[in-house]
Design a protein around this motif. Structure first.
Motif, mmCIF file in Angstrom:
data_model
loop_
_atom_site.group_PDB
_atom_site.id
_atom_site.type_symbol
_atom_site.label_atom_id
_atom_site.label_comp_id
_atom_site.label_asym_id
_atom_site.label_seq_id
_atom_site.Cartn_x
_atom_site.Cartn_y
_atom_site.Cartn_z
ATOM 1 N N UNK A 1 0.864 -1.167 0.000
ATOM 2 C CA UNK A 1 0.000 0.000 0.000
ATOM 3 C C UNK A 1 0.901 1.217 0.000
ATOM 4 N N UNK A 2 0.602 2.208 -0.834
ATOM 5 C CA UNK A 2 1.460 3.392 -0.922
ATOM 6 C C UNK A 2 0.613 4.644 -1.088
ATOM 7 N N UNK A 3 0.914 5.656 -0.277
ATOM 8 C CA UNK A 3 0.188 6.929 -0.308
ATOM 9 C C UNK A 3 0.812 7.846 -1.357
ATOM 10 N N UNK A 4 0.524 7.533 -2.617
ATOM 11 C CA UNK A 4 1.130 8.245 -3.747
ATOM 12 C C UNK A 4 0.110 8.974 -4.603
ATOM 13 N N UNK A 5 -1.127 9.045 -4.151
ATOM 14 C CA UNK A 5 -2.214 9.530 -5.013
ATOM 15 C C UNK A 5 -2.144 11.013 -5.359
ATOM 16 N N UNK A 6 -1.452 11.812 -4.547
ATOM 17 C CA UNK A 6 -1.408 13.257 -4.822
ATOM 18 C C UNK A 6 -0.508 13.606 -6.002
ATOM 19 N N UNK B 1 8.300 -7.387 8.173
ATOM 20 C CA UNK B 1 7.209 -8.353 8.304
ATOM 21 C C UNK B 1 5.985 -7.801 7.572
ATOM 22 N N UNK B 2 5.181 -8.670 6.948
ATOM 23 C CA UNK B 2 3.961 -8.186 6.286
ATOM 24 C C UNK B 2 3.069 -7.445 7.278
ATOM 25 N N UNK B 3 2.331 -6.463 6.756
ATOM 26 C CA UNK B 3 1.452 -5.643 7.586
ATOM 27 C C UNK B 3 0.065 -5.610 6.953
ATOM 28 N N UNK B 4 -0.953 -5.790 7.778
ATOM 29 C CA UNK B 4 -2.330 -5.733 7.291
ATOM 30 C C UNK B 4 -2.793 -4.285 7.329
ATOM 31 N N UNK B 5 -3.129 -3.759 6.159
ATOM 32 C CA UNK B 5 -3.616 -2.383 6.051
ATOM 33 C C UNK B 5 -5.016 -2.433 5.447
ATOM 34 N N UNK B 6 -5.998 -2.201 6.275
ATOM 35 C CA UNK B 6 -7.411 -2.194 5.837
ATOM 36 C C UNK B 6 -7.758 -3.458 5.054
ATOM 37 N N UNK B 7 -7.311 -4.617 5.559
ATOM 38 C CA UNK B 7 -7.628 -5.882 4.925
ATOM 39 C C UNK B 7 -6.727 -6.264 3.765
ATOM 40 N N UNK B 8 -5.710 -5.479 3.494
ATOM 41 C CA UNK B 8 -4.774 -5.728 2.386
ATOM 42 C C UNK B 8 -3.413 -6.064 2.982
#
Length: 114
Positions: free
Chosen positions: A51-56, A75-82
């Motif tokens: 997941x990456x905050x690149x939308x701007x 380690x893998x991280x769960x971000x909003x189910x992803x």
């Protein structure tokens, strides 16, 4: 975002910073902050997602085929189910915009930053 303190060379050497190519991008409306779901080809390590905050600053179509530098041994991280399996690196402005960190030239996917 100011950081302080020093780390040892061994601390830095434990990070796996690798080059990869973005092969797929999707919107991520479930994320707390605007973000994309990215799939990054890391060569022999396979394709991993993040997941990456690149939308701007980036449109989805502008990210496809772009090489990035990512931390691949968190380690893998769960971000909003992803399941986010790597951290794509970038430089964060005071307003939250993120500029991707990229190799200066094309390198093989999976190349380790030395």
């Amino acid at each position: 975002m100011e950081k302080s303190g020093t780390i040892s060379w061994d601390d830095f050497a434990r990070l796996e910073l690798r080059a990869g190519t973005v092969v797929r991008v999707e919107d991520f409306p479930q994320a707390h902050k605007p973000a994309y779901k990215l799939w990054v080809d890391l060569g022999d390590l396979g394709i991993r997602q993040s997941s990456a905050q690149l939308t701007k600053l980036y449109k989805k179509e502008d990210l496809i085929g772009r090489q990035v530098i990512a931390v691949t041994n968190f380690a893998p991280k769960n971000i909003a189910g992803f399941k986010s399996e790597l951290l794509v690196t970038g430089f964060v402005f005071d307003n939250g915009d993120v500029v991707l960190a990229q190799p200066e030239r094309k390198v093989p996917n999976g190349s380790l930053l030395a």
